[in-house]
Enzyme design. Structure first.
Site, PDB file in Angstrom:
ATOM      1  N   ARG A 289       5.350  -7.192  11.110  1.00 13.94           N
ATOM      2  CA  ARG A 289       6.537  -6.352  10.886  1.00 13.94           C
ATOM      3  C   ARG A 289       7.730  -7.210  10.450  1.00 13.94           C
ATOM      4  O   ARG A 289       8.720  -6.713   9.949  1.00 13.94           O
ATOM      5  CB  ARG A 289       6.951  -5.574  12.158  1.00 13.94           C
TER       6      ARG A 289
ATOM      7  N   LYS B  52       0.834  -1.208   0.000  1.00 11.39           N
ATOM      8  CA  LYS B  52       0.000   0.000   0.000  1.00 11.39           C
ATOM      9  C   LYS B  52       0.868   1.256   0.000  1.00 11.39           C
ATOM     10  O   LYS B  52       0.636   2.187  -0.764  1.00 11.39           O
ATOM     11  CB  LYS B  52      -0.922   0.014   1.223  1.00 11.39           C
ATOM     12  N   THR B  53       1.845   1.270   0.888  1.00  6.85           N
ATOM     13  CA  THR B  53       2.727   2.433   0.955  1.00  6.85           C
ATOM     14  C   THR B  53       3.522   2.554  -0.344  1.00  6.85           C
ATOM     15  O   THR B  53       3.741   3.650  -0.859  1.00  6.85           O
ATOM     16  CB  THR B  53       3.661   2.308   2.177  1.00  6.85           C
TER      17      THR B  53
ATOM     18  N   GLN C 278      -5.397  -3.255  10.891  1.00  7.02           N
ATOM     19  CA  GLN C 278      -4.299  -2.594  11.596  1.00  7.02           C
ATOM     20  C   GLN C 278      -4.748  -1.316  12.289  1.00  7.02           C
ATOM     21  O   GLN C 278      -3.917  -0.459  12.607  1.00  7.02           O
ATOM     22  CB  GLN C 278      -3.159  -2.290  10.623  1.00  7.02           C
TER      23      GLN C 278
ATOM     24  N   ASP D  50      -1.696   7.781   3.815  1.00 15.17           N
ATOM     25  CA  ASP D  50      -1.332   6.410   4.214  1.00 15.17           C
ATOM     26  C   ASP D  50      -1.954   6.109   5.582  1.00 15.17           C
ATOM     27  O   ASP D  50      -2.267   7.031   6.336  1.00 15.17           O
ATOM     28  CB  ASP D  50       0.206   6.313   4.293  1.00 15.17           C
ATOM     29  N   GLU D  51      -2.115   4.831   5.911  1.00 19.14           N
ATOM     30  CA  GLU D  51      -2.631   4.420   7.224  1.00 19.14           C
ATOM     31  C   GLU D  51      -3.966   5.097   7.543  1.00 19.14           C
ATOM     32  O   GLU D  51      -4.203   5.569   8.655  1.00 19.14           O
ATOM     33  CB  GLU D  51      -1.617   4.750   8.337  1.00 19.14           C
TER      34      GLU D  51
HETATM   35  P1  ATP Z   1       1.762  -2.112   5.992  1.00 24.57           P
HETATM   36  O1  ATP Z   1       0.335  -2.547   5.986  1.00 24.57           O
HETATM   37  O2  ATP Z   1       2.549  -2.836   7.002  1.00 24.57           O
HETATM   38  O3  ATP Z   1       1.902  -0.636   6.023  1.00 24.57           O
HETATM   39  P2  ATP Z   1       2.122  -1.985   3.132  1.00 24.57           P
HETATM   40  O4  ATP Z   1       0.914  -2.574   2.542  1.00 24.57           O
HETATM   41  O5  ATP Z   1       2.202  -0.520   3.165  1.00 24.57           O
HETATM   42  O6  ATP Z   1       2.353  -2.606   4.580  1.00 24.57           O
HETATM   43  P3  ATP Z   1       4.672  -1.818   1.853  1.00 24.57           P
HETATM   44  O7  ATP Z   1       5.442  -1.379   3.038  1.00 24.57           O
HETATM   45  O8  ATP Z   1       4.341  -0.824   0.813  1.00 24.57           O
HETATM   46  O9  ATP Z   1       3.348  -2.584   2.345  1.00 24.57           O
HETATM   47  O10 ATP Z   1       5.411  -3.022   1.139  1.00 24.57           O
HETATM   48  C1  ATP Z   1       5.924  -4.131   1.864  1.00 24.57           C
HETATM   49  C2  ATP Z   1       7.207  -4.598   1.252  1.00 24.57           C
HETATM   50  O11 ATP Z   1       6.949  -5.159  -0.017  1.00 24.57           O
HETATM   51  C3  ATP Z   1       8.207  -3.486   1.017  1.00 24.57           C
HETATM   52  O12 ATP Z   1       9.485  -3.964   1.304  1.00 24.57           O
HETATM   53  C4  ATP Z   1       8.040  -3.170  -0.460  1.00 24.57           C
HETATM   54  O13 ATP Z   1       9.226  -2.652  -1.009  1.00 24.57           O
HETATM   55  C5  ATP Z   1       7.718  -4.531  -1.041  1.00 24.57           C
HETATM   56  N1  ATP Z   1       6.906  -4.486  -2.270  1.00 24.57           N
HETATM   57  C6  ATP Z   1       5.734  -3.833  -2.461  1.00 24.57           C
HETATM   58  N2  ATP Z   1       5.253  -4.026  -3.695  1.00 24.57           N
HETATM   59  C7  ATP Z   1       6.129  -4.856  -4.328  1.00 24.57           C
HETATM   60  C8  ATP Z   1       6.184  -5.458  -5.649  1.00 24.57           C
HETATM   61  N3  ATP Z   1       5.239  -5.234  -6.553  1.00 24.57           N
HETATM   62  N4  ATP Z   1       7.255  -6.232  -5.905  1.00 24.57           N
HETATM   63  C9  ATP Z   1       8.222  -6.468  -4.983  1.00 24.57           C
HETATM   64  N5  ATP Z   1       8.219  -5.947  -3.750  1.00 24.57           N
HETATM   65  C10 ATP Z   1       7.181  -5.148  -3.410  1.00 24.57           C
HETATM   66 MG    MG Z   2       2.364   0.817   4.763  1.00 24.89          MG
END
Ligand code: ATP
Ligand code: MG
Length: 665
Positions: A603, A29-30, A246, A215-216
């Site tokens: 995490r 998402k981030t 979350q 975000d969040e």
């Molecule tokens: P959270 O809910 O904990 O905030 P999130 O959904 O925001 O998590 P991110 O932090 O954006 O998730 O991504 C998690 C990990 O996956 C990061 O290390 C990011 O670089 C990697 N990632 C995200 N998208 C891809 C992709 N398409 N290919 C490879 N790695 C990815």
């Molecule tokens: Mg995130």
């Protein structure tokens, strides 16, 4: 930048109109927000200053800024990626004059705030034994989070605490105004008020932000929701991302409904779901999924990973809390050594900040570098700031925030109302507060006693300014604090003598810091010393801390949101800690604790260690501890060494013998 999957691609390219990305932990998402920004800048050639991204912590904002800069280079200059609070501060600084504050307002920390509440209570002759300042402060804070102004509060108050708050709240606001200060919750509330009441201001910011991303989003409260809605009304290009599993700030007024109703409240809202987790191994993800499944009200989500099962979870059961810390640090050292890992690959996550003490000690004992995120830092403590303020006034009497802190500390009868009068006068006459103090005789509306006190304070400062020299500053500061009677004041105002003694020790430390600074910089003056401290604090705040780059991270589960670490130690998994003792029986609260546990587990990227202990000291006596119910929700086969106790356990029900069985774990 990593290759986007098809859903991420859709989210990144859907730039016009409202967009919701609702998806589980580690699904990118981030990453979507970061890629969208780069897409807007590089492909669509949107000027950077028309883009706003809001994150929850400074750390997250900084990380995103760096990633965007790396991908978009100079095109990213002028982009605003910030927390809600720094966004609010920016909007306020520009126009807060129009709400009757000076633009150089100070932002009060929790401890400053507590002092003001205490003062308001005493001004109103309210018994602080019956109505504790902290409880009243909490009431005010939650009112502000719901955007309830002082004048609206009485209508909504029903119980005695709320009725007292109804009286204290306006007085508290009045005092803050007098100190030219706002508190943390005001940042959002005043920003919203300004945008609502002042059409030109609203127009300015609505025009400016053509693309907004948050975000969040699951953790926004009413104020933050309103702020974002107001800003996005201009262009309507609002993208929010989050995960209802979350949501962990319900206790601070965050409302899950903000994310769950986002799409139904908007016409033609695009909704994107992400299901692939890129962060964790199958084992870790499996554990997280089975725990969170026990919550009933959640949006339907599935998460899978292509990264294989990975290592099993390891479970540490220690005899005592100190032993738990020792074993965790030992495991951590072993893993670091065996796998040639940098220290920064490791994080120790706990439910409450007080748990950090044992881990800090164990890490120090082994000389493992660590950073502690959160918790009150030395230079943020009230008595430290108060005493430093005198030095700041001596360095520059026009340092208004410092002058305000010192004017009635120790108390000399210049109360909030008088200070407000002085502030208004200085605003009207365009004079600094210090110069205003020197003209007390000309200012109407001050009592004779106040006039005398103000004159006395002004000439005292003038005298100190004339006498203070920049050689041998530490002994001069000691003498100054003595003349001021700071120690006596602390004993007078703090009921608990042990607490008072601690604060006095902190003031001694300020002198020690000054002495050691002088020794290292013989030609430097007070201003240099203060600058050095400010710098130190900035670094600390910005980098998370001023400690070594390669270090183990210690933080609360709340602070860990959005972050990831290759190896995570989730400690203190016991009933009463996680779930926290305040929430053991309350259904919605246990659900929030379970989400915290889910945040903690997710995490970890490669390896997760969970620990608990059998007994802990509480006020000096031992207390038996039971394993957390969340531990039993993780399938036994996910634990290392075919965890014997786990294997023998029947399929877990939450019946009577549950604790008995778990006790042997
Ligand atoms: P959270 O809910 O904990 O905030 P999130 O959904 O925001 O998590 P991110 O932090 O954006 O998730 O991504 C998690 C990990 O996956 C990061 O290390 C990011 O670089 C990697 N990632 C995200 N998208 C891809 C992709 N398409 N290919 C490879 N790695 C990815
Ligand atoms: Mg995130």
């Amino acid at each position: 930048m990593s290759q986007l999957n098809p859903e991420q691609f859709i989210a990144v390219h859907h730039t016009e109109g409202p967009l919701l990305v609702l998806a589980g932990a580690g699904s990118g998402k981030t990453q979507v927000i970061t890629s969208r920004i780069v897409h807007l800048l590089a492909k669509l050639k949107i000027p950077a200053d028309q883009i706003l991204a809001v994150t929850f912590t400074n750390k997250a904002a900084k990380e995103m800024q760096e990633r965007v800069k790396r991908a978009a280079g100079s095109k990213a200059e002028g982009i605003l990626i910030s927390t809600f609070h720094s966004l609010g501060v920016r909007i306020l600084r520009r126009d807060i004059r129009r709400l009757g504050y000076k633009p150089n307002f100070t932002i009060y920390s929790d401890s400053d705030q507590a002092g003001v509440v205490r003062q308001a209570l005493s001004d109103l002759n309210i018994d602080t034994k019956q109505f504790q300042p902290d409880m009243v402060r909490w009431q005010i804070s939650s009112a502000k989070n719901r955007l309830i102004a002082p004048e609206q509060y009485p209508k909504l108050s029903t119980n005695p605490l709320e009725q007292v708050t109804a009286a204290v709240y306006p007085r508290y606001q009045h005092l803050l105004r007098a100190y030219n200060a706002i508190d943390f919750d005001d940042i959002i509330m005043l920003t919203v008020r300004m945008l609502e009441e002042l059409p030109e201001v609203r127009q300015h910011w609505q025009d400016r932000f053509r693309y907004i991303m948050v975000d969040e989003y699951q953790d926004t409260n009413a104020g933050q929701y309103k702020l974002i809605s107001l800003l996005a009304q201009g262009h309507g290009n609002l993208c929010v991302v989050g995960d209802d599993d979350q949501a962990i700030y319900g206790w601070r007024g965050a409302d899950i409904a903000n994310i769950l109703n986002f799409s139904s409240e908007r016409t033609s809202c695009k909704v994107v779901k992400l299901e692939q987790n890129y962060r964790s191994t199958g084992t870790i993800l499996n554990a997280a999924n089975t725990v969170i499944k026990n919550n009933s009200k959640r949006s339907d989500k599935a998460l899978w990973t292509a990264s294989g099962t990975g290592e099993l979870i390891s479970l540490l059961v220690a005899d005592t809390d100190d032993e738990e810390a020792r074993q965790v640090v030992e495991q951590l050292q072993l893993a670091q050594y065996r796998n040639k890992r940098p220290w920064k690959d490791f994080a120790i996550l706990y439910r409450s900040n007080a748990q950090s003490r044992a881990f800090e000690e164990a890490l120090r004992m082994e000389e493992v570098p660590y950073v502690l995120v959160g918790g009150q830092k030395f230079f943020e403590r009230k008595e430290v700031k108060d005493s430093l303020s005198y030095l700041a006034v001596l360095a520059n009497p026009r340092d208004e925030a410092a002058l305000v802190r010192t004017i009635n500390f120790p108390r000399r009868g210049i109360g909030g109302t008088s200070l407000l009068r002085l502030q208004q006068w200085s605003l009207e006459h365009n004079l600094s507060l210090y110069d205003t103090l020197g003209m007390a005789d000309q200012i109407e509306g001050l009592s004779e006693a106040t006039r005398k006190a103000v004159n006395g304070f002004h000439s005292m400062i003038r005298q100190e300014l004339a006498d203070f020299t920049s050689s041998n500053m530490a002994p001069q500061a000691t003498a100054l604090f003595k003349r001021l009677g700071i120690n006596q004041e602390l004993y007078r105002t703090i009921d608990n003598p042990v607490q008072a003694r601690k604060r006095i020790e902190n003031i001694e430390q300020v002198i020690n810091a000054l002495a050691s600074f002088e020794e290292r910089n013989p030609t430097a003056g007070l201003a240099d010393f203060l600058e050095r401290i400010a710098l130190l604090e900035d670094n600390r705040r910005e980098a998370g801390d001023d400690q070594p780059q390669d270090a183990v991270t210690l933080m609360s589960l709340h602070a860990s949101k959005g972050l990831e670490f290759p190896q995570v130690f989730l400690v203190g998994l016991e009933e009463g800690l996680l779930p926290h003792h305040r929430s053991i029986d309350e259904d919605p609260e246990v659900a929030e604790e379970r989400r915290l546990c889910y945040v903690g587990i997710t995490r970890a990227r490669e390896r997760l260690t969970i620990s608990r202990c059998l007994k802990r000291r509480k006020y000096g006596t031992w207390e038996e501890r039971q394993p957390s119910r969340f531990l039993a929700e993780i399938p036994p086969e996910l634990f290392e060494g075919g965890d014997a106790e786990h294997k023998e356990a029947e399929p877990v029900d939450m019946g009577m013998d549950f604790f008995a069985r778990m006790q042997n774990m």
